[in-house]
Design a protein around this motif. Structure first.
Motif, PDB file in Angstrom:
ATOM      1  N   ARG A 268       1.047  -1.223  -0.188  1.00  0.00           N
ATOM      2  CA  ARG A 268      -0.113   0.178  -0.031  1.00  0.00           C
ATOM      3  C   ARG A 268       1.009   1.037  -0.010  1.00  0.00           C
ATOM      4  O   ARG A 268       0.617   2.065  -0.745  1.00  0.00           O
ATOM      5  CB  ARG A 268      -0.818  -0.113   1.257  1.00  0.00           C
ATOM      6  CG  ARG A 268      -1.968   1.018   1.279  1.00  0.00           C
ATOM      7  CD  ARG A 268      -2.776   1.266   2.375  1.00  0.00           C
ATOM      8  NE  ARG A 268      -3.690  -0.052   2.265  1.00  0.00           N
ATOM      9  CZ  ARG A 268      -3.923  -0.814   2.911  1.00  0.00           C
ATOM     10  NH1 ARG A 268      -3.140  -1.236   4.205  1.00  0.00           N
ATOM     11  NH2 ARG A 268      -4.976  -1.888   2.905  1.00  0.00           N
TER      12      ARG A 268
ATOM     13  N   TYR B  38       2.492   1.683  -3.626  1.00  0.00           N
ATOM     14  CA  TYR B  38       1.491   2.107  -4.589  1.00  0.00           C
ATOM     15  C   TYR B  38       1.221   3.554  -4.224  1.00  0.00           C
ATOM     16  O   TYR B  38       1.102   4.215  -5.251  1.00  0.00           O
ATOM     17  CB  TYR B  38       0.229   1.202  -4.195  1.00  0.00           C
ATOM     18  CG  TYR B  38      -0.830   1.698  -5.200  1.00  0.00           C
ATOM     19  CD1 TYR B  38      -0.702   1.373  -6.634  1.00  0.00           C
ATOM     20  CD2 TYR B  38      -2.067   2.745  -4.832  1.00  0.00           C
ATOM     21  CE1 TYR B  38      -2.005   1.800  -7.407  1.00  0.00           C
ATOM     22  CE2 TYR B  38      -2.868   3.030  -5.613  1.00  0.00           C
ATOM     23  CZ  TYR B  38      -2.975   2.504  -6.809  1.00  0.00           C
ATOM     24  OH  TYR B  38      -3.933   3.165  -7.627  1.00  0.00           O
ATOM     25  N   SER B  39       0.919   4.088  -2.761  1.00  0.00           N
ATOM     26  CA  SER B  39       0.853   5.354  -2.621  1.00  0.00           C
ATOM     27  C   SER B  39       1.998   6.348  -3.151  1.00  0.00           C
ATOM     28  O   SER B  39       1.555   7.554  -3.370  1.00  0.00           O
ATOM     29  CB  SER B  39       0.442   5.657  -1.145  1.00  0.00           C
ATOM     30  OG  SER B  39      -0.823   4.687  -0.538  1.00  0.00           O
TER      31      SER B  39
ATOM     32  N   ASN C 250       0.546   0.510 -11.210  1.00  0.00           N
ATOM     33  CA  ASN C 250       0.879   1.672 -10.708  1.00  0.00           C
ATOM     34  C   ASN C 250      -0.034   2.847 -10.746  1.00  0.00           C
ATOM     35  O   ASN C 250      -0.623   2.769 -11.876  1.00  0.00           O
ATOM     36  CB  ASN C 250       2.100   1.775 -11.815  1.00  0.00           C
ATOM     37  CG  ASN C 250       3.082   2.976 -11.222  1.00  0.00           C
ATOM     38  OD1 ASN C 250       2.537   4.214 -10.802  1.00  0.00           O
ATOM     39  ND2 ASN C 250       4.223   3.087 -11.543  1.00  0.00           N
ATOM     40  N   LYS C 251      -0.454   3.607  -9.885  1.00  0.00           N
ATOM     41  CA  LYS C 251      -1.351   4.554  -9.814  1.00  0.00           C
ATOM     42  C   LYS C 251      -1.176   5.452 -11.075  1.00  0.00           C
ATOM     43  O   LYS C 251      -1.861   6.135 -11.266  1.00  0.00           O
ATOM     44  CB  LYS C 251      -1.442   5.176  -8.222  1.00  0.00           C
ATOM     45  CG  LYS C 251      -0.341   6.078  -7.869  1.00  0.00           C
ATOM     46  CD  LYS C 251      -0.774   6.855  -6.769  1.00  0.00           C
ATOM     47  CE  LYS C 251       0.177   7.889  -6.452  1.00  0.00           C
ATOM     48  NZ  LYS C 251      -0.013   8.582  -5.065  1.00  0.00           N
TER      49      LYS C 251
ATOM     50  N   CYS D  54      -5.486   2.726 -13.839  1.00  0.00           N
ATOM     51  CA  CYS D  54      -5.405   2.707 -12.145  1.00  0.00           C
ATOM     52  C   CYS D  54      -5.607   4.128 -11.815  1.00  0.00           C
ATOM     53  O   CYS D  54      -5.771   4.335 -10.433  1.00  0.00           O
ATOM     54  CB  CYS D  54      -4.057   2.293 -11.597  1.00  0.00           C
ATOM     55  SG  CYS D  54      -4.005   0.420 -12.011  1.00  0.00           S
ATOM     56  N   ALA D  55      -5.521   5.086 -12.624  1.00  0.00           N
ATOM     57  CA  ALA D  55      -5.754   6.667 -12.181  1.00  0.00           C
ATOM     58  C   ALA D  55      -7.004   6.847 -11.296  1.00  0.00           C
ATOM     59  O   ALA D  55      -8.009   6.435 -11.643  1.00  0.00           O
ATOM     60  CB  ALA D  55      -5.262   7.515 -13.166  1.00  0.00           C
TER      61      ALA D  55
ATOM     62  N   GLU E 215      -7.741   5.411  -8.545  1.00  0.00           N
ATOM     63  CA  GLU E 215      -8.686   4.184  -7.737  1.00  0.00           C
ATOM     64  C   GLU E 215      -7.738   4.279  -6.559  1.00  0.00           C
ATOM     65  O   GLU E 215      -6.484   4.386  -6.680  1.00  0.00           O
ATOM     66  CB  GLU E 215      -8.086   3.193  -8.633  1.00  0.00           C
ATOM     67  CG  GLU E 215      -9.240   2.792  -9.890  1.00  0.00           C
ATOM     68  CD  GLU E 215     -10.426   2.758  -9.453  1.00  0.00           C
ATOM     69  OE1 GLU E 215     -10.942   2.322  -8.531  1.00  0.00           O
ATOM     70  OE2 GLU E 215     -11.478   3.401 -10.163  1.00  0.00           O
ATOM     71  N   THR E 216      -8.216   3.748  -5.657  1.00  0.00           N
ATOM     72  CA  THR E 216      -7.472   3.427  -4.422  1.00  0.00           C
ATOM     73  C   THR E 216      -6.913   1.924  -4.503  1.00  0.00           C
ATOM     74  O   THR E 216      -7.383   1.110  -5.178  1.00  0.00           O
ATOM     75  CB  THR E 216      -8.267   3.603  -3.160  1.00  0.00           C
ATOM     76  OG1 THR E 216      -9.434   2.531  -3.233  1.00  0.00           O
ATOM     77  CG2 THR E 216      -9.016   4.971  -3.172  1.00  0.00           C
ATOM     78  N   PHE E 217      -5.711   2.062  -3.475  1.00  0.00           N
ATOM     79  CA  PHE E 217      -5.118   0.516  -3.357  1.00  0.00           C
ATOM     80  C   PHE E 217      -5.993  -0.572  -3.103  1.00  0.00           C
ATOM     81  O   PHE E 217      -6.224  -1.658  -3.533  1.00  0.00           O
ATOM     82  CB  PHE E 217      -4.054   0.667  -2.379  1.00  0.00           C
ATOM     83  CG  PHE E 217      -3.448  -0.634  -2.299  1.00  0.00           C
ATOM     84  CD1 PHE E 217      -2.433  -0.912  -3.050  1.00  0.00           C
ATOM     85  CD2 PHE E 217      -3.575  -1.479  -1.067  1.00  0.00           C
ATOM     86  CE1 PHE E 217      -1.743  -2.026  -2.955  1.00  0.00           C
ATOM     87  CE2 PHE E 217      -3.034  -2.433  -1.069  1.00  0.00           C
ATOM     88  CZ  PHE E 217      -1.885  -3.065  -1.924  1.00  0.00           C
TER      89      PHE E 217
ATOM     90  N   ILE F   5      -8.587  -1.764  -5.922  1.00  0.00           N
ATOM     91  CA  ILE F   5      -7.636  -2.369  -6.897  1.00  0.00           C
ATOM     92  C   ILE F   5      -7.374  -3.877  -6.492  1.00  0.00           C
ATOM     93  O   ILE F   5      -7.727  -4.971  -7.018  1.00  0.00           O
ATOM     94  CB  ILE F   5      -6.665  -1.784  -7.161  1.00  0.00           C
ATOM     95  CG1 ILE F   5      -6.757  -0.460  -8.151  1.00  0.00           C
ATOM     96  CG2 ILE F   5      -5.423  -2.770  -8.091  1.00  0.00           C
ATOM     97  CD1 ILE F   5      -5.644   0.376  -8.447  1.00  0.00           C
TER      98      ILE F   5
END
Length: 118
Positions: A22, A25-26, A51-52, A57-58, A60-62, A65
């Motif tokens: 998390r 990813y953040s 990858n955010k 994935c833009a 979207e929260t971890f 997903i």
């Protein structure tokens, strides 16, 4: 969590826990998702890089997903009921951050940032 590492295309991937995934990813790093009973790179290819910054994935929260991944890929005891997370790592000199040499006093394992460029 079982410790597991594997090498693919010259990069070494290390299994990490959900909290570390998390955070990675953040911070905009690439994290590989795979069902826990399968090995990344297997013929079934259920693993995927997240990858955010990527378009899909833009925004979207971890957790959203992970939930979507587990809903479609982690369905039974054969694949496993949860997601395993992997990041590419490399060993570098702990003082200079460069490739270790014979004169290196100590090393540390860090995220392989060159993986995101490729």
């Amino acid at each position: 969590m079982r410790a597991y590492t594997f090498t693919e295309n010259g990069y070494t991937f290390k299994r990490i826990n959900k909290k570390q995934a998390r955070q990675a990813y953040s911070n905009g790093l690439t994290v590989r998702f795979c069902p826990c009973n399968l090995r990344p790179g297997s013929p079934f290819r259920l693993d995927m890089d997240i990858n955010k910054i990527n378009q899909n994935c833009a925004g979207e929260t971890f957790d959203s997903i992970v939930n979507a991944f587990e809903q479609y890929n982690c369905r039974d005891s054969e694949t496993g009921k949860y997601t395993a997370f992997y990041i590419p790592v490399e060993t570098v000199d702990r003082f200079t951050g460069e490739t270790p040499t014979a004169g290196t006093l100590g090393t540390v394992e860090q995220y392989a940032y060159s993986y995101m460029e490729g």
